[in-house]
Design a protein around this motif. Structure first.
Motif, PDB file in Angstrom:
ATOM      1  N   LEU A   1       0.869  -1.381  -0.251  1.00 29.12           N
ATOM      2  CA  LEU A   1       0.376   0.037   0.008  1.00 29.12           C
ATOM      3  C   LEU A   1       0.672   1.646  -0.033  1.00 29.12           C
ATOM      4  O   LEU A   1       1.932   0.858   0.368  1.00 29.12           O
ATOM      5  N   GLY A   2       0.261   2.002  -0.846  1.00 26.41           N
ATOM      6  CA  GLY A   2       1.215   3.143  -0.980  1.00 26.41           C
ATOM      7  C   GLY A   2       2.790   3.501  -1.952  1.00 26.41           C
ATOM      8  O   GLY A   2       3.500   4.681  -1.974  1.00 26.41           O
ATOM      9  N   PHE A   3       2.709   2.296  -2.718  1.00 25.17           N
ATOM     10  CA  PHE A   3       4.135   1.787  -3.493  1.00 25.17           C
ATOM     11  C   PHE A   3       3.079   1.637  -4.747  1.00 25.17           C
ATOM     12  O   PHE A   3       2.404   0.899  -4.887  1.00 25.17           O
ATOM     13  N   LYS A   4       4.246   1.266  -5.477  1.00 25.12           N
ATOM     14  CA  LYS A   4       3.384   0.808  -7.184  1.00 25.12           C
ATOM     15  C   LYS A   4       3.931  -0.950  -7.014  1.00 25.12           C
ATOM     16  O   LYS A   4       4.648  -1.150  -6.779  1.00 25.12           O
ATOM     17  N   THR A   5       3.162  -1.018  -7.735  1.00 20.71           N
ATOM     18  CA  THR A   5       3.368  -2.692  -7.731  1.00 20.71           C
ATOM     19  C   THR A   5       4.669  -3.858  -8.282  1.00 20.71           C
ATOM     20  O   THR A   5       4.472  -2.729  -9.846  1.00 20.71           O
ATOM     21  N   VAL A   6       5.341  -4.284  -8.695  1.00 17.63           N
ATOM     22  CA  VAL A   6       6.779  -4.207  -9.847  1.00 17.63           C
ATOM     23  C   VAL A   6       6.214  -6.338  -9.849  1.00 17.63           C
ATOM     24  O   VAL A   6       5.482  -6.804  -8.789  1.00 17.63           O
TER      25      VAL A   6
ATOM     26  N   HIS B   1       7.995  -9.546 -12.044  1.00 15.34           N
ATOM     27  CA  HIS B   1       8.797  -9.703 -12.485  1.00 15.34           C
ATOM     28  C   HIS B   1       7.851 -10.745 -13.405  1.00 15.34           C
ATOM     29  O   HIS B   1       8.141 -11.975 -12.467  1.00 15.34           O
ATOM     30  N   PRO B   2       8.057 -10.736 -14.529  1.00 16.14           N
ATOM     31  CA  PRO B   2       7.808 -12.303 -14.978  1.00 16.14           C
ATOM     32  C   PRO B   2       8.194 -13.573 -15.714  1.00 16.14           C
ATOM     33  O   PRO B   2       9.475 -13.285 -15.899  1.00 16.14           O
ATOM     34  N   ASP B   3       8.427 -14.712 -15.925  1.00 21.70           N
ATOM     35  CA  ASP B   3       8.854 -16.049 -16.714  1.00 21.70           C
ATOM     36  C   ASP B   3      10.100 -16.480 -15.511  1.00 21.70           C
ATOM     37  O   ASP B   3      11.285 -16.505 -16.494  1.00 21.70           O
ATOM     38  N   ILE B   4       9.948 -16.369 -14.304  1.00 18.04           N
ATOM     39  CA  ILE B   4      10.926 -16.330 -13.640  1.00 18.04           C
ATOM     40  C   ILE B   4      11.170 -17.828 -13.766  1.00 18.04           C
ATOM     41  O   ILE B   4      10.429 -18.975 -13.403  1.00 18.04           O
ATOM     42  N   VAL B   5      12.203 -18.639 -13.561  1.00 15.05           N
ATOM     43  CA  VAL B   5      12.456 -20.465 -13.790  1.00 15.05           C
ATOM     44  C   VAL B   5      13.336 -20.714 -13.075  1.00 15.05           C
ATOM     45  O   VAL B   5      14.170 -20.512 -12.950  1.00 15.05           O
ATOM     46  N   LEU B   6      12.267 -21.790 -12.672  1.00 16.52           N
ATOM     47  CA  LEU B   6      13.771 -22.263 -11.501  1.00 16.52           C
ATOM     48  C   LEU B   6      13.384 -23.641 -12.312  1.00 16.52           C
ATOM     49  O   LEU B   6      12.486 -24.932 -12.146  1.00 16.52           O
ATOM     50  N   ASN B   7      14.402 -24.268 -11.922  1.00 13.51           N
ATOM     51  CA  ASN B   7      15.473 -25.644 -11.776  1.00 13.51           C
ATOM     52  C   ASN B   7      15.170 -26.456 -10.800  1.00 13.51           C
ATOM     53  O   ASN B   7      15.048 -25.903  -9.654  1.00 13.51           O
ATOM     54  N   VAL B   8      15.012 -27.706 -10.731  1.00  8.41           N
ATOM     55  CA  VAL B   8      15.767 -28.503  -9.003  1.00  8.41           C
ATOM     56  C   VAL B   8      17.109 -27.869  -8.821  1.00  8.41           C
ATOM     57  O   VAL B   8      17.678 -27.964  -9.642  1.00  8.41           O
ATOM     58  N   GLN B   9      16.761 -27.939  -7.455  1.00 10.08           N
ATOM     59  CA  GLN B   9      18.029 -27.230  -7.079  1.00 10.08           C
ATOM     60  C   GLN B   9      18.478 -25.437  -6.389  1.00 10.08           C
ATOM     61  O   GLN B   9      19.779 -25.926  -6.866  1.00 10.08           O
ATOM     62  N   ASP B  10      17.565 -25.160  -7.736  1.00 12.55           N
ATOM     63  CA  ASP B  10      17.870 -23.691  -8.478  1.00 12.55           C
ATOM     64  C   ASP B  10      17.426 -22.815  -7.207  1.00 12.55           C
ATOM     65  O   ASP B  10      16.933 -23.482  -5.924  1.00 12.55           O
ATOM     66  N   ALA B  11      18.659 -22.019  -6.526  1.00 16.79           N
ATOM     67  CA  ALA B  11      18.727 -21.342  -5.601  1.00 16.79           C
ATOM     68  C   ALA B  11      18.616 -19.706  -6.434  1.00 16.79           C
ATOM     69  O   ALA B  11      19.480 -19.404  -6.416  1.00 16.79           O
ATOM     70  N   ARG B  12      17.979 -18.929  -6.254  1.00 15.14           N
ATOM     71  CA  ARG B  12      17.498 -17.575  -6.757  1.00 15.14           C
ATOM     72  C   ARG B  12      17.157 -16.674  -6.121  1.00 15.14           C
ATOM     73  O   ARG B  12      16.408 -16.996  -5.144  1.00 15.14           O
ATOM     74  N   ALA B  13      17.888 -15.546  -5.839  1.00 21.91           N
ATOM     75  CA  ALA B  13      17.977 -14.064  -4.890  1.00 21.91           C
ATOM     76  C   ALA B  13      17.643 -13.308  -6.390  1.00 21.91           C
ATOM     77  O   ALA B  13      17.667 -13.503  -7.665  1.00 21.91           O
ATOM     78  N   LEU B  14      16.308 -12.571  -5.397  1.00 21.42           N
ATOM     79  CA  LEU B  14      15.888 -11.495  -6.599  1.00 21.42           C
ATOM     80  C   LEU B  14      15.659 -10.393  -5.334  1.00 21.42           C
ATOM     81  O   LEU B  14      14.946 -10.686  -5.112  1.00 21.42           O
ATOM     82  N   ALA B  15      15.843  -8.955  -6.216  1.00 24.15           N
ATOM     83  CA  ALA B  15      15.825  -8.060  -5.185  1.00 24.15           C
ATOM     84  C   ALA B  15      15.019  -6.876  -6.412  1.00 24.15           C
ATOM     85  O   ALA B  15      14.684  -7.093  -7.129  1.00 24.15           O
ATOM     86  N   PHE B  16      13.881  -6.572  -5.039  1.00 28.16           N
ATOM     87  CA  PHE B  16      13.316  -5.487  -6.239  1.00 28.16           C
ATOM     88  C   PHE B  16      12.725  -4.266  -4.937  1.00 28.16           C
ATOM     89  O   PHE B  16      13.420  -3.991  -3.996  1.00 28.16           O
ATOM     90  N   THR B  17      13.128  -3.618  -6.197  1.00 26.69           N
ATOM     91  CA  THR B  17      12.662  -2.006  -5.536  1.00 26.69           C
ATOM     92  C   THR B  17      11.667  -1.353  -5.698  1.00 26.69           C
ATOM     93  O   THR B  17      11.387  -1.336  -7.142  1.00 26.69           O
ATOM     94  N   LEU B  18      10.862  -0.737  -4.493  1.00 22.66           N
ATOM     95  CA  LEU B  18       9.250  -0.336  -4.998  1.00 22.66           C
ATOM     96  C   LEU B  18       8.871   0.851  -5.150  1.00 22.66           C
ATOM     97  O   LEU B  18       9.580   1.430  -3.613  1.00 22.66           O
ATOM     98  N   PRO B  19       9.296   1.843  -6.165  1.00 24.72           N
ATOM     99  CA  PRO B  19       9.159   3.052  -5.663  1.00 24.72           C
ATOM    100  C   PRO B  19       7.966   3.686  -5.052  1.00 24.72           C
ATOM    101  O   PRO B  19       6.455   2.935  -5.298  1.00 24.72           O
ATOM    102  N   VAL B  20       7.437   4.844  -5.004  1.00 23.11           N
ATOM    103  CA  VAL B  20       6.937   5.263  -4.174  1.00 23.11           C
ATOM    104  C   VAL B  20       5.400   5.620  -5.223  1.00 23.11           C
ATOM    105  O   VAL B  20       5.768   5.920  -6.502  1.00 23.11           O
ATOM    106  N   GLY B  21       4.655   5.157  -4.595  1.00 24.15           N
ATOM    107  CA  GLY B  21       3.389   6.156  -6.068  1.00 24.15           C
ATOM    108  C   GLY B  21       2.003   5.263  -5.246  1.00 24.15           C
ATOM    109  O   GLY B  21       1.491   4.795  -4.899  1.00 24.15           O
ATOM    110  N   PRO B  22       0.987   5.419  -6.397  1.00 27.45           N
ATOM    111  CA  PRO B  22      -0.356   5.148  -6.530  1.00 27.45           C
ATOM    112  C   PRO B  22      -0.096   3.789  -6.460  1.00 27.45           C
ATOM    113  O   PRO B  22       0.755   2.964  -7.086  1.00 27.45           O
ATOM    114  N   VAL B  23      -1.128   2.713  -5.666  1.00 26.52           N
ATOM    115  CA  VAL B  23      -0.963   1.487  -6.083  1.00 26.52           C
ATOM    116  C   VAL B  23      -1.742   1.218  -7.242  1.00 26.52           C
ATOM    117  O   VAL B  23      -1.679  -0.091  -7.499  1.00 26.52           O
ATOM    118  N   SER B  24      -2.651   1.546  -8.090  1.00 24.69           N
ATOM    119  CA  SER B  24      -2.837   1.545  -9.332  1.00 24.69           C
ATOM    120  C   SER B  24      -1.929   0.792 -10.590  1.00 24.69           C
ATOM    121  O   SER B  24      -2.437   0.826 -11.342  1.00 24.69           O
TER     122      SER B  24
END
Length: 86
Positions: free
Chosen positions: A16-21, A23-46
């Motif tokens: 709430l109070g931030f833009k929605t981000v 990230h499509p098409d993230i492929v996970l294989n067996v034994q994958d360890a993935r780290a994804l960083a997201f930055t939510l900019p301030v803005g309307p939720v719409s």
């Protein structure tokens, strides 16, 4: 998140109070360890920001499979009680 099944995922992060981000098409294989960083900019939720890109993960032109087997790789293989010597 542990215990995800292998497959393709779409991740949507929102607060709430931030833009929605998204990230499509993230492929996970067996034994994958993935780290994804997201930055939510301030803005309307719409508002929605979609992040896309990256190189293709599957080579559809060739069925060749290859791996370099060096000494360290072979020494770290589980050998079920047997020993490996070069």
């Amino acid at each position: 998140m542990p215990s995800l099944q292998p497959g393709t995922y779409h991740i949507r992060v929102s607060k709430l109070g931030f833009k929605t981000v998204v990230h499509p098409d993230i492929v996970l294989n067996v034994q994958d360890a993935r780290a994804l960083a997201f930055t939510l900019p301030v803005g309307p939720v719409s508002e929605t920001v979609t992040v896309e890109g990256g190189a293709p993960l599957i080579n559809t032109e060739s069925a060749a499979v290859s791996t370099v087997v060096d000494r360290q790789f072979a020494e770290n293989l589980p050998m079920n009680g047997r020993s490996f010597k070069l």
